[in-house]
Design a protein around this motif. Structure first.
Motif: not given
Length: 121
Positions: A1, A3, A19, A23, A25, A60-63, A87
């Motif tokens: 991931m 940064t 971000v 967290r 993600t 790695g952002v999921e949300e 995603r």
């Protein structure tokens, strides 16, 4: 991931994308998210608006947390749409959308493409 930098400084039109450093993600939206806010955020990532979604997904952002957003425009919608395909097979989670942002997601039909979840509480 990877940064990602956390944008600092003035918040255009009272809005901010960043971000979450605790967290990584989670992309947080606060205030009014319009083209100026998205453009400034993309610049801080070192990319243009078109590449911002791919960059966030690669990091790695999921949300996306919209619990602090009071308004989103088409550029914010474009950012969400640009993250979502990266995603797959998972769906992008959008947390805490209420009021005008939720209505925007519903009117555009994105509520059928994204996983809308209530704010943590």
């Amino acid at each position: 991931m990877t940064t990602l930098p956390t944008p600092a400084g003035a918040q255009p039109h009272g809005g901010r994308l960043h971000v979450d450093p605790d967290r990584p993600t989670v992309l947080r939206a606060e205030g009014e998210i319009d083209i100026d806010v998205v453009h400034t955020f993309a610049e801080q990532l070192g990319v243009d608006e078109i590449a911002a979604g791919r960059t966030l997904a690669a990091a790695g952002v999921e949300e996306v947390d919209l619990s602090g957003a009071t308004f989103i425009d088409s550029s914010a919608i474009a950012l969400l749409v640009s993250i979502a395909p990266h995603r797959r097979p998972e769906r992008l989670r959008v947390r805490g959308a209420t009021g005008a942002p939720l209505m925007t997601l519903q009117v555009t039909g994105l509520d059928a493409v994204l996983d809308l979840v209530p704010a943590e509480g």
